[in-house]
Design an enzyme around this catalytic site. Structure first.
Site, PDB file in Angstrom:
ATOM      1  N   GLU A 440       0.806  -1.219   0.000  1.00  0.00           N
ATOM      2  CA  GLU A 440       0.000   0.000   0.000  1.00  0.00           C
ATOM      3  C   GLU A 440       0.844   1.275   0.000  1.00  0.00           C
ATOM      4  O   GLU A 440       0.787   2.093   0.909  1.00  0.00           O
ATOM      5  CB  GLU A 440      -0.952  -0.036   1.208  1.00  0.00           C
ATOM      6  N   GLU A 511      -4.364 -10.640   0.482  1.00  0.00           N
ATOM      7  CA  GLU A 511      -5.352 -10.497   1.540  1.00  0.00           C
ATOM      8  C   GLU A 511      -6.700 -10.771   0.882  1.00  0.00           C
ATOM      9  O   GLU A 511      -7.040 -10.131  -0.100  1.00  0.00           O
ATOM     10  CB  GLU A 511      -5.339  -9.092   2.155  1.00  0.00           C
TER      11      GLU A 511
END
Length: 1018
Positions: A440, A511
């Site tokens: 991220e 994820e």
């Protein structure tokens, strides 16, 4: 460097200064002597190793501006701290949890002037045998940067919190007492790259130690084990970097300590030793076969674990040792409820053993390299590791530009430095099967530079970075990335990717399912897809453990706290409580769910009634011979036959047919089930013999078809019904009930004068929002689902010709200023034996959001603590979270049904229940069944109690037992971070019917519920 010079230099705000005096990155090892290496003793016993762990003197400074001197303060002006350790866990500063947002203004590379610092001081003496050696100091992890002095001499500077920093101290050390002074800053410009979703800890949080090295020694080792196609031949290439010219001897030993290869090489400064090997034992996560390499140079011996394995990724398939593998993974932060990010070895090992016991075979080190001992254990126990760089700059997205740092060339070296140091430290571990560029942080030129360096440095492992996902609107160039990676994609997306011939990379769901609170509820369908498509290499659940802080409470107890409980701003509340295990490592039901869904044996019924099944081997390498199969036949939860199944033998990826040797029945009665359990035959490093790795259940009849009616008593007395105002009193031989016509509610159930209700019955659709209700609960609250009141439009009662009483009620449920969310017609029928039948037809408002649940809520008096039921157990289950429970007959106390999530929420429901009985210790109670299976919940809390509490320790249990009898409960899903709850798991029917029978009981019901006789034949 004086304090004034240090503050003037402001290295902590200069991304061009990443280190001063730090030695080049190298593989992780601790040199030993020949005797120690031969005994394979702990490196801590090496004569060339000296730990500096322990109690240090410490001074906390609220800001770096308050640093007046880098000399060790006088004894009386300084406190103490334990190293390794985080200073927040030891009474300094405060705990702070934030996910996306930086804990400081986003103004890179600048930091607040109020930048806390810690001054560490340690004195030590050197062994006499070290006088001729080079001496280095190793800091395995310091958050966020450090300045180092020895005996008043400035040694150097380093940043990069989760990576080692090594300095040569030789010229600054002296005989006798030496003094280290380490200044650690809470934040530096590197903190802009360390914005992971976690508690923000500070200090020297990993091991610190000294090493003694020969003047000429092996500085670094890069191992490249390779296996020829077919696996019959292998070789180990050892690339060596030395500090001078020396002869290096190499010895390779197998797992039994037998020497299998040796070689030597004169190495001027760099060189290579190649060791050939025939018929190698290959490493994989199922059979983690390790060799031991010893490299001898002068007085030193370096020892490495070596795993021979190959990796490949082509045609969309990820392979280990030429076989496709599935990564059944979890994301793992380093988190300890008391020590923060300092992880003791025993705690680390406990995590990994728990993972093995729950069929986890892969770990993503989210989002930084873990403690170096972690990889040693992963090598030994067998895990596939996605090693992730310590890069996350999520906060720049919140500040308005996700790509701010990765597109800025002045930060390129900072990106590269972290990737290089990770790779050089961890390159020799067979468990590392993929490198990750971080998490991220947007996607730009600096990621491309890092990926380019990585592919050149280590072409044997694929490169991963989820941030290249087009949704982030970064660079479109993804050719340097070897796998496609996604977070929380929908099932439709995953399936479309698998079927798209244009997608040629393996898909890794780094994820994919969020384990926060009562969840996740979407695991099974993801794995149905993953097992079905070779292009899907698996994924990692977010995440392994709850990051809760344990704090002392009164009377020697403790509480667990989360973000915002320490005055920390900004914070993300309980978003750190999102693990498959609690902070105390107690497994949540979600972990049990994962275990059975990814079980290594897939069991299916061909003809269960005839004992015919199949077993599919989901291992990637092992056959099933190390497992045994056991079967149980049960009727209404009662065992009537069991035995051992035929031997399991299917090779990896294959299916074998099973014919179970249980007796057959001419016509199996309803309620008969067979349970197949797969267990280990022998003990392993992570479990004992007989450990269950998976199970499956199958009905022996296609449909139950029963109405679960109870046997009534012989008729003795007709009903006596009388009305007193709004109260209808219904009496029989040994019971008396009351019904409030104004409320349209049952207000009393009694038998032999024992009261079974404490207050009026209530139709309820509210549940205490679970974490995965995070978004939909806004709609629920807007419609007032949590504060509905009942309006009775019409009621009427009559006695039929058989003496039964029927009360017809029309009602609606609505909140203030809102139209009714639901209208219903309810028929309450009272029989002469005291049985109460409830039939309801409901109509939900067309534009109402789907309902959390719908059912009948009854409050039973204090003392009704015994719950017996026929349904799924032994732990909680929901429509989309029920693959770890099995059908049976269970008996427990009310408290045993409660799942204690740290932030209180809906918990403890039992899906697909045939009947439930709640009674006191004498067997006096209420038995409930229906025409269809239902969900129930027995608790000492109302949903409103759970909704109002922020922490488990704030809950005050009611003495009464709250019994929820639900037509249906919406599923739990994964929507705190993942996709919305699928429609099939929502209670969104606009018209539905509901039926229950309430039967007051006054004795043990075993006789009336005993299984029918079965006509068995061999």
């Amino acid at each position: 460097m004086t304090a004034a010079e240090l503050k003037a230099s402001r290295f902590w705000e200069n991304p061009a200064v990443l280190e001063l005096g730090r030695l080049p990155a190298r593989a992780h090892f601790i040199p030993d002597d020949a005797e120690g290496a031969a005994a394979q003793r702990s490196p801590a016993h090496s004569p060339f190793f000296l730990t500096l762990n322990g109690r240090w003197r410490f001074k906390y400074l609220p800001g770096i501006a308050e640093l007046n001197s880098v000399e060790a303060p006088a004894q009386g002006t300084i406190g103490e701290i334990m190293v390794p350790g985080c200073w927040q866990t030891q009474g300094y500063d405060r705990f702070h949890y934030t996910n996306i947002n930086y804990p400081f203004p986003c103004d890179p590379p600048h930091l607040p002037d109020a930048n806390p610092a810690g001054l560490y001081v340690r004195q030590f003496r050197l062994p006499d045998a070290w006088r001729t050696k080079r001496k280095t100091i190793v800091f395995e992890g310091v958050n966020s940067c450090l300045y180092l002095w020895v005996n008043h001499s400035f040694i150097g500077y380093s940043q990069g919190s989760r990576l080692p920093a090594e300095f040569d101290l030789t010229e600054s050390l002296q005989d006798g007492v030496n003094e280290l002074v380490v200044l650690v800053l809470k934040w530096c410009d590197g903190s802009y790259l360390e914005d992971q979703d976690m508690w923000r800890y500070s200090g020297i949080f990993r091991d610190v130690y000294l090493l003694a090295r020969d003047p000429v020694h092996v500085r670094d080792v890069s191992l490249c084990p390779s296996v020829a196609p077919g696996g019959s031949e292998a070789r180990l290439v050892c690339d060596l970097a030395c500090t001078g010219a020396a002869t290096v001897h190499a010895f390779l030993y197998d797992a039994d300590g037998v020497e299998v290869a040796r070689g030597q090489e004169w190495v001027p400064s760099s060189g290579q030793i190649t060791l050939p090997l025939s018929q190698p034992c290959r490493w994989n996560a199922e059979t983690p076969c390790l060799y031991t390499l010893r490299l001898a140079c002068q007085d030193e011996v370096l020892r490495f674990q070596v795993g021979f394995r190959s990796l490949s990724w082509s045609d969309g398939i990820f392979r280990v040792n030429e076989r496709p593998v599935k990564l059944k993974g979890v994301n793992r932060h380093e988190s300890h409820p008391v020590l923060g990010q300092t992880i003791p070895y025993a705690h680390l090992r406990e995590d990994l053993l728990l993972m093995k016991q729950h069929n986890v075979n892969a770990i993503r080190t989210s989002h930084y390299p873990n403690d170096p001992r972690f990889l040693l254990l992963c090598d030994e126990l067998g895990f596939y590791v996605v090693d992730e760089t310590d890069i996350e700059c999520h906060g720049v997205n919140a500040a308005g530009d996700y790509h701010l740092l990765t597109k800025d060339p002045s930060w390129e070296e900072a990106f590269l430095d972290r990737v290089r140091r990770m790779v050089e430290r961890d390159k020799n571990h067979p468990s590392v099967i993929m490198w990750s560029l971080g998490n991220e942080s947007g996607y730009g030129r600096n990621h491309l530079a890092a990926a380019g360096w990585l592919r050149q440095r280590d072409p044997t492992r694929p490169v991963h970075y989820e941030g290249s996902n087009p949704v982030n609107k970064g660079l479109a160039e993804t050719g340097l990335l070897d796998v496609e990676s996604r977070m929380y994609p929908t099932l439709d997306y995953v399936e479309q990717y698998a079927l798209d011939p244009g997608q040629t990379k393996p898909l890794f769901l780094c994820e994919y399912s969020h384990a926060m609170g009562n969840g996740p509820g979407d695991l099974h369908e993801y794995w149905d897809l993953i097992f079905s498509h070779s292009k899907l290499m698996g994924g990692c659940v977010w995440e392994w453990c709850d990051h809760a802080i344990r704090v002392p409470a009164g009377h020697g107890g403790s509480h667990y706290l989360y973000g915002g409980d320490f005055g920390d701003i900004p914070n993300d509340g309980n978003f750190c409580i999102d693990g498959l295990v609690g902070a105390d490592r107690q497994p949540h039901p979600g972990l049990l769910e994962l275990k059975n869904i990814v079980s290594p044996v897939g069991l299916a019924a061909v003809d269960a009634a005839a004992g015919r099944f199949t077993a599919t081997n989901r291992y990637d390498f092992l056959d099933l011979a190390h497992l045994r199969l056991h079967w149980r036949l049960e009727h209404d939860g009662r065992l009537f036959h069991e035995g051992e199944g035929p031997p399991l033998h299917a090779p990896a990826g294959e299916t074998q047919e099973l014919v179970l040797p249980y007796p057959l029945c001419e016509s199996w009665p309803p309620g008969c089930w067979v349970t197949l359990t797969v267990c280990t035959r022998h003990a392993a490093a992570w479990c004992g013999a007989g450990y269950e790795v998976g199970f499956a259940q199958f009905p022996l009849t296609s449909d139950d078809g029963r109405r679960h009616a109870l046997r009534g008593r012989p008729f003795r007395q007709a009903l006596d019904v009388r009305q007193e105002g709004d109260q209808l009193i219904i009496a029989g031989f040994d019971f008396q009930h009351r019904f409030d016509l104004r409320q349209g509610a049952l207000t009393q159930l009694s038998r032999h004068s024992v009261q079974l209700l404490q207050g009026a019955s209530n139709f309820n659709l509210w549940r205490a929002p679970i974490d995965n209700d995070m978004y939909v609960k806004v709609k629920w609250l807007e419609q007032g689902y949590d504060r509905l009141v009942t309006k009775v439009y019409h009621r009427h009662w009559q006695l039929d010709s058989h003496g039964a009483l029927t009360i017809a009620v029309e009602l609606g449920l609505a909140a203030s200023s809102r139209r009714p969310v639901l209208r219903a017609r309810v028929h309450w029928t009272f029989g002469e034996t005291g049985v109460v039948e409830v039939r309801l037809e409901a109509n939900v408002r067309a534009d109402a959001p789907f309902l959390p649940r719908f059912g009948l809520q009854l409050i039973l008096p204090a003392g009704f603590e015994v719950v017996e039921y026929l349904g799924l157990g032994p732990h909680e289950s929901y429509i989309d979270k029920r693959h770890s429970v099995r059908r049976g007959r269970y008996r427990a106390k009310v408290w045993a049904l409660f799942e204690n999530y740290l932030r209180p929420q809906e918990n403890g429901a039992r899906f697909a229940t045939s009947w439930v009985c709640v009674s006191n210790e004498l067997g006096m109670g209420l038995h409930v069944h229906g025409e269809r299976e239902f969900s129930f919940n027995a608790s000492h809390f109302l949903p409103q109690d759970l909704t109002a509490a922020r922490h488990a320790h704030e809950l005050v249990p009611r003495p009464e037992t709250v019994l929820q009898l639900d037509h249906k409960m919406s599923g739990v899903g994964s929507n705190s971070c993942g996709p919305a709850l699928p429609a099939k798991y929502r209670l969104e029917e606009k018209n539905f019917s509901f039926h229950l029978v309430l039967h007051p009981v006054f004795q043990d019901m075993d006789a009336s519920l005993a299984p029918a006789d079965m006509r068995l034949r061999d």
